[in-house]
Each structure stands twice: as C-alpha cells, then as structure tokens.
Write a protein that holds these residues in place. Structure first.
Motif, short mmCIF file in Angstrom:
data_model
loop_
_atom_site.label_atom_id
_atom_site.label_comp_id
_atom_site.label_asym_id
_atom_site.label_seq_id
_atom_site.Cartn_x
_atom_site.Cartn_y
_atom_site.Cartn_z
N TYR A 20 1.24 -1.17 0.06
CA TYR A 20 0.30 -0.38 -0.42
C TYR A 20 0.92 1.27 -0.01
CZ TYR A 20 -3.52 -3.47 1.60
OH TYR A 20 -4.60 -4.74 1.46
N VAL A 21 1.93 1.09 0.69
CA VAL A 21 3.22 2.55 1.67
C VAL A 21 3.78 2.70 -0.22
CG1 VAL A 21 4.97 3.07 1.78
CG2 VAL A 21 3.26 2.87 3.47
N THR A 22 3.96 1.58 -1.00
CA THR A 22 4.66 1.57 -2.18
C THR A 22 3.62 1.99 -3.97
OG1 THR A 22 6.01 -0.66 -1.81
CG2 THR A 22 6.37 -0.19 -3.82
N ALA A 23 2.76 1.44 -2.95
CA ALA A 23 1.41 2.29 -4.36
C ALA A 23 1.31 3.32 -4.35
CB ALA A 23 0.75 1.32 -4.70
N ALA A 24 0.98 3.99 -3.00
CA ALA A 24 1.43 5.70 -2.81
C ALA A 24 2.14 6.61 -3.49
CB ALA A 24 0.50 5.23 -0.96
N ASN A 136 -6.20 -0.85 -7.47
CA ASN A 136 -6.21 -1.93 -6.84
C ASN A 136 -6.18 -2.63 -5.88
OD1 ASN A 136 -8.98 -4.29 -5.54
ND2 ASN A 136 -9.08 -4.85 -6.81
N THR A 137 -4.70 -1.97 -5.00
CA THR A 137 -3.75 -2.14 -4.73
C THR A 137 -4.05 -4.01 -3.91
OG1 THR A 137 -2.93 -0.09 -4.76
CG2 THR A 137 -1.55 -1.82 -3.33
N GLU A 138 -2.77 -4.74 -4.56
CA GLU A 138 -2.93 -6.29 -3.70
C GLU A 138 -4.37 -6.44 -3.62
OE1 GLU A 138 -0.42 -6.53 -0.56
OE2 GLU A 138 1.14 -5.50 -1.73
N GLY A 139 -5.20 -6.23 -4.25
CA GLY A 139 -7.11 -6.90 -4.25
C GLY A 139 -7.50 -6.20 -2.98
N TRP A 167 -10.91 0.43 -13.50
CA TRP A 167 -10.11 -0.05 -12.52
C TRP A 167 -8.27 -0.45 -12.78
CZ3 TRP A 167 -12.27 -2.07 -7.49
CH2 TRP A 167 -13.53 -1.83 -7.73
N ALA A 168 -7.70 -0.51 -11.55
CA ALA A 168 -6.41 -0.23 -12.06
C ALA A 168 -5.90 -1.17 -11.05
CB ALA A 168 -5.86 1.09 -12.30
N THR A 169 -5.00 -2.08 -11.33
CA THR A 169 -3.80 -3.04 -9.61
C THR A 169 -2.32 -2.29 -9.62
OG1 THR A 169 -2.83 -4.85 -12.19
CG2 THR A 169 -5.38 -4.96 -10.99
N THR A 170 -1.98 -1.40 -10.69
CA THR A 170 -0.38 -0.78 -10.31
C THR A 170 -0.77 0.89 -10.42
OG1 THR A 170 0.42 -0.62 -12.53
CG2 THR A 170 0.69 -3.38 -11.11
N PRO A 171 -0.27 1.46 -9.36
CA PRO A 171 -0.10 2.90 -10.06
C PRO A 171 0.03 2.93 -11.93
CG PRO A 171 1.37 2.18 -8.66
CD PRO A 171 1.00 1.48 -9.00
N GLN A 172 0.56 2.61 -12.44
CA GLN A 172 1.16 2.58 -13.85
C GLN A 172 -0.46 2.27 -14.46
OE1 GLN A 172 2.90 0.79 -11.66
NE2 GLN A 172 4.99 2.06 -11.16
N GLU A 173 -0.30 1.62 -14.10
CA GLU A 173 -1.38 1.41 -14.60
C GLU A 173 -3.00 2.29 -14.34
OE1 GLU A 173 -5.80 -2.27 -14.98
OE2 GLU A 173 -3.81 -2.89 -14.02
N ALA A 176 -2.28 4.97 -16.92
CA ALA A 176 -2.47 4.55 -18.49
C ALA A 176 -3.89 5.16 -18.27
CB ALA A 176 -2.16 3.97 -18.71
N ARG A 177 -5.33 4.81 -17.61
CA ARG A 177 -5.77 5.17 -17.83
C ARG A 177 -6.47 6.06 -17.30
NH1 ARG A 177 -6.58 0.13 -18.77
NH2 ARG A 177 -7.05 -1.11 -17.23
N LEU A 178 -6.04 7.28 -16.19
CA LEU A 178 -5.90 8.50 -16.37
C LEU A 178 -5.39 9.51 -17.39
CD1 LEU A 178 -4.55 9.69 -12.83
CD2 LEU A 178 -7.15 9.48 -14.19
N ARG A 179 -3.93 9.47 -18.82
CA ARG A 179 -3.99 9.20 -19.60
C ARG A 179 -4.92 9.20 -20.35
NH1 ARG A 179 1.21 7.85 -17.93
NH2 ARG A 179 1.24 5.96 -18.45
N ASP A 180 -5.39 8.90 -20.55
CA ASP A 180 -6.52 7.96 -21.36
C ASP A 180 -7.74 8.44 -21.42
OD1 ASP A 180 -4.90 5.59 -22.66
OD2 ASP A 180 -5.93 4.58 -21.90
#
Length: 183
Positions: A20-24, A136-139, A167-173, A176-180
């Motif tokens: 969670y901290v890593t994703a933030a 959705n970090t780590e579900g 929905w996204a599972t990683t910050p990078q995803e 990408a969703r935000l850019r789209d």
C-alpha cells in the motif's frame, strides 16, 4: 494544454501491507513525472503523507485541503504549494473535488469510502464527468467491486453504475487510465 490535477483519496494510516505504501509513493512520483498536480487531504500521515512526499520529491505541484479539526490528528502538511484549512469536512471534500480533473482512490478506510461514494453518486446523477480510478492494490478493493455488483444485481442501480469506475491494479496502470481519460 493546461496542467491536469488529480485528487487522491487514501488512508490516513499506512495499512498492514507494505504494498500500500509502495503504491502511494509510486503514484505520487508518477503524478510528478507527468507534471500533474496532486490534490489531496493535506495530511502528512499514512498513505496521504506517502503520496504527498513522493509527489513533492518529484517536483509536483501539491494542493492540500484539511479541516481545522484534523490539522493535529492528520499532521497538516503545510509545506505544500497550496495548503487550505477549511472549517468542515464537507468544505474539504468540495474544495478537493472542484480543484481536480480526475479522482484516484487508493486503499483507505471510512473517509476514503465516503469521498468515493460522494463523487460516484454525483457521477451517477450526471453532475460531473470526471474519471474515477480505483487503484486496487493487492486486491484491497475486491469487496467494493463485489458490493457494486450486488447493488446492481439487487436492482438498486442500473448496470451502468459499474462502468462509472475505472479499475487499475498498479499505479502505472492507473496513470495510463488517467492519460486515456484526460487527453
């Protein structure tokens, strides 16, 4: 094109999983790399503090909004580019939302759910068209996904409700969703 602003809702605690901290941190750094402004609850604790410090370290513009009664509890982060202290939680949510082009929801508690459901309801009522991305970090948010499905299955919302959340599972995803959605 003008700089985009992303409102991040997340916990004032770090949670039990290091992911969670890593994703933030990764989301904060990614916002900075994109030259987007972080809009958030102005706390310097939990995931809020992590996303803000990472965004600041990357040179991002930061905009924090905190109600008076939480300045001590959430350790108001007054070294932001813009730091606003409101009288109420309602004002906090309004100022945050009105100053953002999109919303990202990281793991969090009742406050994060309150913020999410308010903007989701407004979107359902067609009061805005801002993208809402669930990280959705780590579900973590799987029960939320199931709840939205239950609300639809039981006839309390149209099937389109689920489509209002991305929905996204990683910050990078998530980025990408935000850019789209924002370009």
């Amino acid at each position: 094109m003008s700089r985009k602003s992303v409102c991040v809702y997340c916990g004032s605690r770090p949670g039990v999983r290091p992911g969670y901290v890593t994703a933030a941190r990764d989301l904060g750094a990614a916002l900075a790399a994109e030259d987007w402004r972080l809009v958030y609850g102005a706390g310097d604790v939990g995931l809020m503090g992590e996303v803000a410090r990472a965004a600041q370290s990357g040179g991002a513009d930061t905009f924090g909004v905190i109600p008076e009664h939480l300045v001590r509890r959430e350790v108001g982060k007054s070294d932001l580019n813009r730091y606003v202290v409101t009288q109420t939680m309602h004002e906090r949510k309004k100022v945050m939302f009105m100053n953002a082009d999109a919303v990202v929801v990281l793991p969090g508690g009742a406050g994060s759910l309150d913020e999410l459901f308010e903007v989701l309801t407004w979107r359902q009522l067609d009061l805005h068209r801002k993208p809402i991305v669930i990280l959705n970090t780590e579900g973590y948010w799987e029960p939320l996904k199931a709840l939205i499905d239950q609300i639809v299955a039981e006839g309390f919302a149209e099937a389109s409700l689920a489509g209002l959340l991305t929905w996204a599972t990683t910050p990078q995803e998530a980025m990408a969703r935000l850019r789209d959605a924002l370009h």
